[in-house]
Each structure stands twice: as C-alpha cells, then as structure tokens.
Scaffold this motif. Sequence first.
Motif, PDB file in Angstrom:
ATOM      1  N   ASN A 165       0.796  -1.223   0.000  1.00 39.31           N
ATOM      2  CA  ASN A 165       0.000   0.000   0.000  1.00 39.31           C
ATOM      3  C   ASN A 165       0.831   1.278   0.000  1.00 39.31           C
ATOM      4  N   HIS A 166       2.067   1.208  -0.489  1.00 38.01           N
ATOM      5  CA  HIS A 166       2.863   2.417  -0.702  1.00 38.01           C
ATOM      6  C   HIS A 166       2.678   2.899  -2.141  1.00 38.01           C
ATOM      7  N   ASP A 167       2.754   4.204  -2.331  1.00 38.78           N
ATOM      8  CA  ASP A 167       2.532   4.784  -3.658  1.00 38.78           C
ATOM      9  C   ASP A 167       3.690   4.463  -4.600  1.00 38.78           C
ATOM     10  N   VAL A 168       3.344   4.036  -5.823  1.00 43.01           N
ATOM     11  CA  VAL A 168       4.331   3.790  -6.874  1.00 43.01           C
ATOM     12  C   VAL A 168       3.784   4.402  -8.157  1.00 43.01           C
ATOM     13  N   PHE A 169       4.490   5.404  -8.714  1.00 43.49           N
ATOM     14  CA  PHE A 169       3.999   6.139  -9.864  1.00 43.49           C
ATOM     15  C   PHE A 169       4.744   5.741 -11.146  1.00 43.49           C
ATOM     16  N   PRO A 170       4.077   5.872 -12.306  1.00 43.29           N
ATOM     17  CA  PRO A 170       4.787   5.635 -13.570  1.00 43.29           C
ATOM     18  C   PRO A 170       6.019   6.538 -13.665  1.00 43.29           C
ATOM     19  N   GLY A 171       7.143   5.939 -14.022  1.00 42.06           N
ATOM     20  CA  GLY A 171       8.399   6.689 -14.104  1.00 42.06           C
ATOM     21  C   GLY A 171       9.266   6.577 -12.875  1.00 42.06           C
ATOM     22  N   ASP A 172       8.734   6.084 -11.766  1.00 44.13           N
ATOM     23  CA  ASP A 172       9.576   5.853 -10.586  1.00 44.13           C
ATOM     24  C   ASP A 172      10.662   4.833 -10.930  1.00 44.13           C
ATOM     25  N   PHE A 173      11.878   5.078 -10.459  1.00 43.87           N
ATOM     26  CA  PHE A 173      12.917   4.060 -10.610  1.00 43.87           C
ATOM     27  C   PHE A 173      13.408   3.658  -9.227  1.00 43.87           C
ATOM     28  N   PHE A 174      13.676   2.357  -9.070  1.00 42.99           N
ATOM     29  CA  PHE A 174      13.992   1.815  -7.757  1.00 42.99           C
ATOM     30  C   PHE A 174      14.944   0.641  -7.848  1.00 42.99           C
ATOM     31  N   GLN A 175      15.530   0.319  -6.705  1.00 44.53           N
ATOM     32  CA  GLN A 175      16.323  -0.885  -6.532  1.00 44.53           C
ATOM     33  C   GLN A 175      15.735  -1.687  -5.387  1.00 44.53           C
ATOM     34  N   VAL A 176      16.077  -2.970  -5.318  1.00 46.16           N
ATOM     35  CA  VAL A 176      15.662  -3.823  -4.207  1.00 46.16           C
ATOM     36  C   VAL A 176      16.905  -4.203  -3.432  1.00 46.16           C
ATOM     37  N   ARG A 177      16.957  -3.799  -2.174  1.00 47.14           N
ATOM     38  CA  ARG A 177      18.110  -4.056  -1.321  1.00 47.14           C
ATOM     39  C   ARG A 177      17.646  -4.717  -0.031  1.00 47.14           C
ATOM     40  N   ASN A 178      18.197  -5.886   0.248  1.00 46.09           N
ATOM     41  CA  ASN A 178      17.871  -6.622   1.476  1.00 46.09           C
ATOM     42  C   ASN A 178      16.360  -6.788   1.635  1.00 46.09           C
ATOM     43  N   GLY A 179      15.704  -7.105   0.531  1.00 46.81           N
ATOM     44  CA  GLY A 179      14.278  -7.335   0.551  1.00 46.81           C
ATOM     45  C   GLY A 179      13.425  -6.090   0.560  1.00 46.81           C
ATOM     46  N   GLU A 180      14.038  -4.913   0.450  1.00 42.15           N
ATOM     47  CA  GLU A 180      13.292  -3.662   0.527  1.00 42.15           C
ATOM     48  C   GLU A 180      13.325  -2.942  -0.809  1.00 42.15           C
ATOM     49  N   MET A 181      12.163  -2.468  -1.234  1.00 38.82           N
ATOM     50  CA  MET A 181      12.022  -1.705  -2.470  1.00 38.82           C
ATOM     51  C   MET A 181      12.330  -0.246  -2.179  1.00 38.82           C
ATOM     52  N   ILE A 182      13.441   0.258  -2.735  1.00 41.31           N
ATOM     53  CA  ILE A 182      13.895   1.617  -2.438  1.00 41.31           C
ATOM     54  C   ILE A 182      13.713   2.488  -3.683  1.00 41.31           C
ATOM     55  N   VAL A 183      12.706   3.379  -3.644  1.00 40.68           N
ATOM     56  CA  VAL A 183      12.461   4.296  -4.755  1.00 40.68           C
ATOM     57  C   VAL A 183      13.492   5.414  -4.701  1.00 40.68           C
ATOM     58  N   LEU A 184      14.253   5.576  -5.776  1.00 36.19           N
ATOM     59  CA  LEU A 184      15.359   6.530  -5.816  1.00 36.19           C
ATOM     60  C   LEU A 184      15.001   7.831  -6.534  1.00 36.19           C
TER      61      LEU A 184
END
Length: 306
Positions: free
Chosen positions: A26-45
């Motif tokens: 239930n966290h916001d994720v918008f078109p164009g967001d870029f992210f990495q997954v570190r230690n099981g966590e989705m980190i929007v950069l």
Amino acid sequence: MENVYRNFYRSFYMRTGGFIPSNPLNHDVFPGDFFQVRNGEMIVLGNIFRSGIIDPGECTFAYGTKQNPAGWNFSDGLTKPYSGRGSGSSPVAGEFEFSRQILSFDKRGSFFFKGNDPESVKIMNWNELQQQLIIRLTQTFYSFRELYVVTESATAADWTLAIAGAEKAELEIATDAENFGLADIFGHHSAKTIQSKDIEYYHRETKRKPAFFKAKKLAVQDEKLDVFISELITERQSRHEWASDFYDYDFHYEQGYSSGLSGDVHTSLLDMLSANELNPNTALLYFKWADANLDDIENFFLRYGY
C-alpha cells in the motif's frame, strides 16, 4: 519482507496479468519511478520525469485503462465454515438484522484479496524512450547497473486484503446492511470485524492509491552475456592447472571438476569490462530492458544477515 506475504505476491502477479503489489504493501508507486531492491526492501530513488531524465512532453500516457475485474478477486487456502443471518437490538436503533461470516485460512500465507473497479495509468510510448533511458540511467545522469523503472501503476476504487499468519487463522466479520448477500460481505464498506485469530495483515483501502505496478528492469544483452559465460567457463577449466604450475605447493583438485555457474552473472560481466569500455556510445550494446517477473518478486523475500 516476511515470507508470509510471498504466496499473495506471486498469486497477485499471475492473476492480474503481471501487476506487482508495492513493497511495503500500500505504498505509492507512480509511472516513471525508478527503484532498486536491497535486502528485501524496495527503495524508490527518483522519477524519470521529476528528475528531468525524460522531458514529460516526450511521453504519452494512457489514463484510466480498465483492468479485468475477475482477476482482482481471488484467494488461496480459504474456506467459509459459517455464513448466516441473525438479529439484535440496541437502545437507539431498536431491532436490527445482520449478516455474519467466518473466514478460515488453511495455513500460514493463505489469503483473501478483493479489489473493485481496477484501472491503470501507463507509459504508452516506452519503446520510443527505452534507448535514451539506458544511456542516461547508466552513463550520463547516473551509473546504474541494476535498476527497475515503473511503466504502469494500477489502482482500485477500493480493495481489501487479509493474510493468515498461522495455520487455521480465522476472521469473523458482520454487516447490518439490508438486502445484502452473504457471499459479498468481505470487502464491503459496511463490514465490521467481530474477532480475528492469527491474522498477519488485514487492511481495507478506500482510495485510489497507486499501490500496484508493472516495471522494466535493466538486463544485459544476450549476445554479450553468452560470450562472457563462454570465456568464464574456459577460464575455469584451466584454473587448477595454472594453480599447480604457479604455486610451490601441492594443492589437491579433482581432474575435470568445475564449480559451474549459478545465479545471475550479468553484474559480473559489467564489473569485468575494461576501463572506459562501457560509455554512452557502447551502452546499448550491453544493456536492454526486460519485464519484471516472478524472479524479481523473490528479491522481496531475500534477507541478508538472518
């Protein structure tokens, strides 16, 4: 993220045509967001539009694209041992009737999800943007080697999710709405929780939050990867012979033994490139975009140090 959520994430991807729930849920994720997954966590950069990586005028969006509603109502390991109607009274309302239902979850990770009126916002001209994104995200703006870019975000008018934290978990709900079918209590705005047992997660969202997405991920071009793997295998085959000649020590090794290659070796390929071999002029020879899939969902459940 705890493994108790894995069953829901994998099922959601397969039932909704490839959408992935955000992490955390239930966290916001918008078109164009870029992210990495570190230690099981989705980190929007960042976001490719907000950060100026892509001019918004170059992008075409499709807004409010309807999704198949049948794919947004599903469960696993769920039974309904009791459904019935009863009556009660209160000093204010007097006599009233209500519908009551017990939901039983077979095992840890069993779940019930119901979403209404799903729709999405999508980047329509991704193919026109993908090459310049590779160059800008890996060379000119940033130097990413692993990255995801959200291409589509989905919402629902409302959705409800319950996930069991243990075997034989239960959720008892009721509603006093009139002329209401028993089968539809879960997820209805009038439903109230009477009691619960061993429920890990229970949430009803009533706003159109962009909590579900599709994404592309950076991947290595197949041709470059094939050459690298072939060279690596050849090097490994002669490794022990070289060590025997080089070191003044009798190391033991088994003739013909090879440790083999396992896992994702694309990062190793990029690390092994000579200085300046990867640059804005050659980036497209090494990188491509691939769809995020079930393998990427597994990254949400890889935790180090545990």
